[in-house]
Design a protein around this motif. Structure first.
Motif, mmCIF file in Angstrom:
data_model
loop_
_atom_site.group_PDB
_atom_site.id
_atom_site.type_symbol
_atom_site.label_atom_id
_atom_site.label_comp_id
_atom_site.label_asym_id
_atom_site.label_seq_id
_atom_site.Cartn_x
_atom_site.Cartn_y
_atom_site.Cartn_z
ATOM 1 N N PHE A 30 0.822 -1.212 -0.234
ATOM 2 C CA PHE A 30 -0.024 0.061 -0.088
ATOM 3 C C PHE A 30 0.430 1.463 -0.187
ATOM 4 O O PHE A 30 2.056 1.202 0.141
ATOM 5 C CB PHE A 30 -1.180 0.039 1.515
ATOM 6 N N LYS A 31 0.555 2.175 -0.701
ATOM 7 C CA LYS A 31 1.116 4.064 -1.060
ATOM 8 C C LYS A 31 -0.150 4.929 -0.236
ATOM 9 O O LYS A 31 -1.190 4.763 -1.223
ATOM 10 C CB LYS A 31 1.832 3.856 -1.794
ATOM 11 N N THR A 32 -0.025 5.640 0.799
ATOM 12 C CA THR A 32 -0.900 6.579 0.447
ATOM 13 C C THR A 32 -0.560 7.965 1.147
ATOM 14 O O THR A 32 0.784 7.447 2.470
ATOM 15 C CB THR A 32 -2.102 6.366 1.716
ATOM 16 N N ASP A 33 -0.946 9.448 1.340
ATOM 17 C CA ASP A 33 -0.294 10.234 2.200
ATOM 18 C C ASP A 33 -1.614 10.581 3.176
ATOM 19 O O ASP A 33 -2.709 10.697 2.458
ATOM 20 C CB ASP A 33 -0.222 11.431 1.254
ATOM 21 N N ILE A 34 -1.230 10.561 4.579
ATOM 22 C CA ILE A 34 -2.256 10.960 5.328
ATOM 23 C C ILE A 34 -1.850 12.194 6.383
ATOM 24 O O ILE A 34 -0.758 12.390 6.118
ATOM 25 C CB ILE A 34 -2.022 9.883 6.413
ATOM 26 N N LYS A 35 -3.765 13.059 5.689
ATOM 27 C CA LYS A 35 -3.268 14.442 6.024
ATOM 28 C C LYS A 35 -4.268 14.402 7.267
ATOM 29 O O LYS A 35 -6.183 14.127 7.549
ATOM 30 C CB LYS A 35 -3.140 14.587 5.218
ATOM 31 N N THR A 36 -3.291 15.543 8.776
ATOM 32 C CA THR A 36 -4.792 15.199 9.689
ATOM 33 C C THR A 36 -5.170 16.646 9.989
ATOM 34 O O THR A 36 -3.762 17.608 9.981
ATOM 35 C CB THR A 36 -4.721 14.144 10.713
ATOM 36 N N ASN A 37 -5.954 16.769 10.465
ATOM 37 C CA ASN A 37 -5.982 18.592 11.039
ATOM 38 C C ASN A 37 -6.513 17.903 12.474
ATOM 39 O O ASN A 37 -7.884 16.924 12.443
ATOM 40 C CB ASN A 37 -7.411 18.969 9.858
ATOM 41 N N ALA A 38 -6.731 18.852 13.903
ATOM 42 C CA ALA A 38 -6.981 18.831 14.725
ATOM 43 C C ALA A 38 -7.262 19.509 15.467
ATOM 44 O O ALA A 38 -6.274 20.970 15.406
ATOM 45 C CB ALA A 38 -5.342 17.498 16.064
ATOM 46 N N LEU A 39 -7.705 20.010 16.957
ATOM 47 C CA LEU A 39 -8.215 20.888 17.501
ATOM 48 C C LEU A 39 -8.056 20.241 18.913
ATOM 49 O O LEU A 39 -8.797 18.699 19.511
ATOM 50 C CB LEU A 39 -10.084 21.485 16.868
ATOM 51 N N ASN A 40 -6.781 20.449 19.252
ATOM 52 C CA ASN A 40 -6.559 20.279 20.814
ATOM 53 C C ASN A 40 -6.887 20.500 22.083
ATOM 54 O O ASN A 40 -6.576 22.019 22.072
ATOM 55 C CB ASN A 40 -4.784 19.110 20.718
ATOM 56 N N PHE A 41 -6.821 19.672 23.166
ATOM 57 C CA PHE A 41 -6.855 20.550 23.819
ATOM 58 C C PHE A 41 -5.968 19.217 25.988
ATOM 59 O O PHE A 41 -6.443 18.548 25.680
ATOM 60 C CB PHE A 41 -8.437 20.802 24.762
ATOM 61 N N GLY A 42 -5.737 20.322 26.369
ATOM 62 C CA GLY A 42 -4.872 19.328 26.880
ATOM 63 C C GLY A 42 -4.059 20.237 28.665
ATOM 64 O O GLY A 42 -4.922 21.746 28.548
ATOM 65 N N VAL A 43 -3.213 19.772 29.390
ATOM 66 C CA VAL A 43 -3.120 19.952 30.078
ATOM 67 C C VAL A 43 -0.887 20.051 30.213
ATOM 68 O O VAL A 43 -0.507 18.814 29.238
ATOM 69 C CB VAL A 43 -3.394 19.790 31.551
ATOM 70 N N THR A 44 -1.125 21.387 31.288
ATOM 71 C CA THR A 44 0.407 21.493 30.651
ATOM 72 C C THR A 44 1.360 21.441 31.911
ATOM 73 O O THR A 44 0.687 22.248 32.832
ATOM 74 C CB THR A 44 1.382 21.970 29.815
ATOM 75 N N MET A 45 2.200 20.795 32.496
ATOM 76 C CA MET A 45 2.955 20.422 33.766
ATOM 77 C C MET A 45 4.405 21.233 33.651
ATOM 78 O O MET A 45 5.086 20.870 33.040
ATOM 79 C CB MET A 45 3.211 18.928 34.306
#
Length: 220
Positions: A203-218
């Motif tokens: 198989f051969k494919t180019d994958i593109k993703t878009n994301a809206l992230n929310f999180g916590v930083t220490m």
């Protein structure tokens, strides 16, 4: 002597302050809403060697098990500039009608389409009140869990190193105390993937993703 003490004291405090900034370490954990636009997938069909080629409208299904998530460790070398190592567990599923038309019962990277990058990061501390905007970009690798099953019974199930990846991100961090911050960000990830299917396929494919992230930083 007294005339030298104050300048030396200020200079020493400046060195200490710069070293403290240089030792600003952060660990960030996040989840969010991740999608993947259409992309072509092509290759050789297991067992027969026949070629296939189709445009797939990938689904992300961010909140289904296993969920979409990520982690980033950042070393801020100065007030503005830092470097990070980031791992993201993204997911893509081929819709049933599209994969069936190609001859696959399963066609997905869901445990997951894993991305590891080394990032350069830039921030503007307390640019908006106590909020800190930041941007970043990085290069790395994709090592997805390949889960493909053909309608004739050939099954591929396991991790593969499939190619290079790149990441772009922009967000805002807001402190809730001296050690913890909350953040929201947008991420774009692009990867080129080539791999093998059991039974002599590929198989051969180019994958593109878009994301809206929310999180916590220490912070350490």
């Amino acid at each position: 002597m007294k005339s030298l003490i104050l300048p030396l004291a200020f200079a020493a405090s400046g060195v200490v302050a710069s070293q403290a900034v240089a030792q600003d370490y952060e660990v960030s954990l996040y989840t969010g809403w991740q999608t993947a636009p259409h992309s072509r997938i092509s290759g050789d069909f297991p067992g027969t060697g026949a070629s296939y080629d189709a445009l797939i409208g990938w689904d992300g299904k961010s909140f289904e098990m296993p969920p979409y998530y990520g982690a980033r460790g950042t070393w801020w070398r100065s007030e503005n500039l830092g470097f990070a190592v980031e791992f993201t567990h993204t997911k893509v599923y081929a819709p049933e009608d599209e994969r069936k038309a190609l001859g696959f019962d399963r066609m997905e990277f869901t445990d997951g389409h894993n991305i590891l990058t080394l990032n350069a990061m830039y921030r503007w501390p307390e640019q908006w009140g106590t909020a800190t905007p930041y941007v970043g970009g990085g290069l790395g690798i994709a090592f997805p869990h390949v889960d493909f099953t053909t309608t004739s019974g050939y099954k591929t199930y396991g991790y593969q190193l499939t190619g290079p990846a790149m990441r772009l991100l922009a967000g805002v961090s807001y402190p809730i105390n001296e050690r913890y911050s909350l953040f929201g960000e947008y991420q774009f990830v692009y990867s080129t993937n080539e791999g093998d299917l059991d039974g002599g396929g590929s198989f051969k494919t180019d994958i593109k993703t878009n994301a809206l992230n929310f999180g916590v930083t220490m912070r350490f």
